[in-house]
Design a protein around this motif. Structure first.
Motif, short mmCIF file in Angstrom:
data_model
loop_
_atom_site.label_atom_id
_atom_site.label_comp_id
_atom_site.label_asym_id
_atom_site.label_seq_id
_atom_site.Cartn_x
_atom_site.Cartn_y
_atom_site.Cartn_z
N LEU A 16 11.73 -30.81 41.52
CA LEU A 16 10.64 -29.85 42.36
C LEU A 16 11.05 -28.40 41.79
O LEU A 16 10.00 -27.63 41.09
CB LEU A 16 10.69 -30.02 43.60
CG LEU A 16 9.67 -29.27 44.45
CD1 LEU A 16 8.16 -29.58 44.02
CD2 LEU A 16 9.57 -29.33 46.02
N LYS A 17 12.22 -27.95 42.16
CA LYS A 17 12.68 -26.50 41.71
C LYS A 17 12.59 -26.54 40.33
O LYS A 17 11.95 -25.40 39.62
CB LYS A 17 14.14 -26.36 42.03
CG LYS A 17 14.11 -26.19 43.66
CD LYS A 17 15.52 -26.05 43.88
CE LYS A 17 15.88 -26.14 45.37
NZ LYS A 17 17.33 -26.21 45.69
N ALA A 18 12.96 -27.48 39.33
CA ALA A 18 12.81 -27.32 37.90
C ALA A 18 11.21 -27.19 37.29
O ALA A 18 10.97 -26.42 36.56
CB ALA A 18 13.49 -28.60 37.09
N GLY A 19 10.35 -27.80 37.96
CA GLY A 19 9.15 -28.07 37.49
C GLY A 19 8.29 -26.44 37.82
O GLY A 19 7.88 -26.04 36.98
N PHE A 20 8.91 -26.07 39.19
CA PHE A 20 8.15 -24.71 39.46
C PHE A 20 8.54 -23.48 38.65
O PHE A 20 8.16 -22.62 38.38
CB PHE A 20 8.46 -24.38 41.08
CG PHE A 20 7.45 -25.13 41.78
CD1 PHE A 20 5.92 -24.72 41.78
CD2 PHE A 20 7.94 -25.98 42.64
CE1 PHE A 20 5.12 -25.14 42.62
CE2 PHE A 20 6.71 -26.64 43.40
CZ PHE A 20 5.55 -26.53 43.45
N ARG A 21 10.21 -23.71 38.30
CA ARG A 21 10.64 -22.68 37.35
C ARG A 21 10.24 -22.81 36.32
O ARG A 21 9.63 -21.66 35.46
CB ARG A 21 12.28 -22.82 36.94
CG ARG A 21 13.03 -22.47 38.59
CD ARG A 21 14.59 -22.24 38.12
NE ARG A 21 15.10 -23.40 37.85
CZ ARG A 21 15.68 -24.17 38.58
NH1 ARG A 21 15.72 -23.92 39.91
NH2 ARG A 21 16.33 -25.43 37.96
N ALA A 22 10.02 -23.97 35.67
CA ALA A 22 9.01 -24.10 34.14
C ALA A 22 7.88 -23.55 34.33
O ALA A 22 7.38 -22.97 33.28
CB ALA A 22 9.12 -25.39 33.70
N ALA A 23 7.07 -23.77 35.31
CA ALA A 23 5.54 -23.20 35.46
C ALA A 23 5.73 -21.79 35.43
O ALA A 23 4.57 -21.17 34.81
CB ALA A 23 5.01 -23.88 36.73
N LEU A 24 6.42 -21.16 36.10
CA LEU A 24 6.46 -19.63 36.23
C LEU A 24 6.63 -19.06 34.91
O LEU A 24 6.31 -18.06 34.76
CB LEU A 24 7.80 -19.17 37.10
CG LEU A 24 7.31 -19.60 38.56
CD1 LEU A 24 8.61 -19.26 39.55
CD2 LEU A 24 5.95 -18.78 39.16
N HIS A 25 7.37 -19.55 34.02
CA HIS A 25 7.52 -19.00 32.58
C HIS A 25 6.91 -19.74 31.64
O HIS A 25 7.13 -19.58 30.10
CB HIS A 25 9.17 -19.38 32.45
CG HIS A 25 10.01 -18.73 33.18
ND1 HIS A 25 10.44 -19.17 34.40
CD2 HIS A 25 10.89 -17.40 32.86
CE1 HIS A 25 11.44 -18.17 35.00
NE2 HIS A 25 11.56 -17.15 34.27
N LYS A 26 5.65 -20.17 31.76
CA LYS A 26 4.66 -20.75 30.95
C LYS A 26 3.30 -19.84 30.90
O LYS A 26 2.83 -19.81 32.03
CB LYS A 26 4.39 -22.11 31.13
CG LYS A 26 5.49 -23.04 30.80
CD LYS A 26 5.41 -24.70 30.85
CE LYS A 26 6.46 -25.41 30.61
NZ LYS A 26 7.07 -25.32 29.18
N LYS A 27 2.90 -19.57 29.77
CA LYS A 27 1.69 -18.90 29.69
C LYS A 27 0.45 -19.73 30.32
O LYS A 27 -0.62 -19.43 30.82
CB LYS A 27 1.35 -18.46 28.31
CG LYS A 27 2.42 -17.34 28.04
CD LYS A 27 1.98 -17.14 26.43
CE LYS A 27 3.09 -15.94 25.81
NZ LYS A 27 2.76 -15.52 24.37
N ALA A 28 0.79 -21.11 30.13
CA ALA A 28 -0.36 -21.91 30.62
C ALA A 28 -0.66 -21.93 31.90
O ALA A 28 -1.80 -22.13 32.60
CB ALA A 28 0.17 -23.48 30.26
#
Length: 429
Positions: free
Chosen positions: A237-249
């Motif tokens: 869950l944490k990894a997913g949210f961290r990845a989402a925060l750093h994606k232009k998408a």
């Protein structure tokens, strides 16, 4: 052999055949778009035929196509202007089928007024198409949890014919629930796929799906609370949210969600001058006095009583408890909040319906829990007992659907005495 590849066309064939026999002949098509469905659908003729966002055509249409028993008022007022009580998301989903019906009506010589025979028939067909799409995503989700294909095929059959999903795809396809079931199933699958792959496109898909889910029934935005369960662990869950925060998408997704979600507010602005309108008047949530026990178990509309397949699915929590406590607690919390909110609505039985119609939207989780139940019971005899029990609930559901169509099970006025009085009784011809 991919059994689920063959079972899906079979399910759709049965649903289509049943719909054509029950709904499309004689004058039965007049009842396809009824009650709340009239409000959901009305945006389409209002915008594309009558150019009247205040629905002044309603009375003449009702006089032409509805009898005294099926007339329904979906209009209300705000700032002295007439608006639609219902949200426009269902109409957006129905738009392609409305367009086809409009063209077909002109070609076939039917009145191109939005309400003649081909319009409701195409809306019924549209619900069946959405049912197919939803089942495809349920199948894909079950595959992502490594459920065997024969079991997937069996669960898809059980999900359609062992719940009120079948009834609402066939008999009341104009309501929002089949559409919500599909879009929520799509969101659940795409969200899980993001946590597994962290692909940017899944963020955009999920955001757009959330926008449509909100437009159909705003309360279903609660689906975001299922994200911890779909992640599978706190770390994921944490990894997913961290990845989402750093994606232009993510920015594109937020923009898409905002634009879609704002369509309802723009409609209100055009209708009555205000962006934010509460169109349900005195109908509200009673947060201090919810009815969770009634919502789940009552003879009036109890979810577990009229959909016993859902009660059986609770065995899947045993598997989660033993194998993944994070998933157990996160899914249990999601269901707790969901039941609390849905049962806090002033009309917790949601008016005339077969069973608890608002839970149709979340049946994808029932399919998952049933799959987990099979993983929990490893012995052949246990699985055999579970399978027989599921088959019996499917048969009971179909029989009660038959009773409901012939009014032995009342659309709203059921009690303990009435339920057992008609239990397994055949309707009189």
């Amino acid at each position: 052999m991919r059994f689920s590849r063959f079972v899906l066309p079979g399910i759709i064939a049965v649903v289509t055949w049943t719909s054509s026999n029950l709904q499309w002949g004689g004058d039965n098509w007049r009842n396809i778009i009824e009650a709340d469905a009239k409000g959901y659908y009305a945006y389409l003729p209002a915008l594309f035929i009558y150019r009247d966002i205040h629905f002044g055509f309603h009375d003449s249409v009702e006089a032409r196509y509805a009898d005294e028993n099926t007339r329904y008022e979906y209009r209300t007022q705000h700032n002295g202007q007439v608006i639609n009580k219902y949200y426009l998301g269902t109409a957006i989903a129905q738009l392609p089928f409305f367009a086809c019906a409009h063209l077909a009506s002109k070609a076939a010589g039917y009145p191109a007024d939005g309400y003649s025979k081909l319009y409701p028939v195409f809306i019924n067909a549209g619900a069946i198409v959405f049912l197919l799409i939803g089942l495809v995503y349920v199948r894909n989700l079950l595959r992502s949890f490594k459920v065997s294909d024969p079991l997937i095929a069996f669960l898809l059959i059980a999900l359609v014919f062992g719940t009120n999903l079948f009834y609402y795809a066939v008999c009341e396809p104009g309501l929002s629930h089949v559409y919500s079931f599909t879009f929520i199933s799509m969101f659940v699958y795409r969200a899980r796929k993001f946590f597994i792959t962290q692909h940017s496109k899944e963020i955009i898909y999920c955001s757009l799906l959330l926008g449509v889910i909100f437009l159909i029934r705003p309360v279903n935005f609660l689906i975001v609370l299922s994200l911890p369960f779909l992640a599978g662990s706190a770390q994921q869950l944490k990894a997913g949210f961290r990845a989402a925060l750093h994606k232009k998408a993510s920015l594109a997704g937020i923009l898409g969600l905002t634009v879609l979600g704002s369509l309802q507010f723009m409609m209100y602005k055009a209708q009555c001058g205000d962006f934010f309108v509460y169109s349900y008047g005195e109908e509200r949530f009673n947060w201090r006095h919810p009815h969770p026990i009634d919502f789940l178990f009552s003879y009036k509309k109890g979810f577990f009583l009229y959909t016993p397949l859902a009660f059986i699915s609770l065995a899947g929590f045993l598997y989660l408890w033993k194998r993944n406590r994070f998933s157990f607690y996160s899914l249990a919390l999601f269901f707790t909040v969901l039941i609390y909110v849905l049962s806090a609505w002033w009309n917790w039985w949601y008016g005339g319906s077969f069973g608890s119609r608002v839970m149709i939207d979340y049946l994808v989780f029932i399919a998952l829990l049933l799959a987990f139940a099979y993983k929990q019971f490893e012995a052949r005899i246990s699985k055999a007992v579970l399978t027989v029990t599921i088959v019996l609930t499917v048969l009971l559901c179909q029989f009660q659907t038959y009773q409901y169509r012939y009014h032995l099970i009342h659309w709203e006025d059921m009690s303990k005495e009435k339920y057992w009085e008609v239990f397994l009784r055949m309707p009189q011809s």
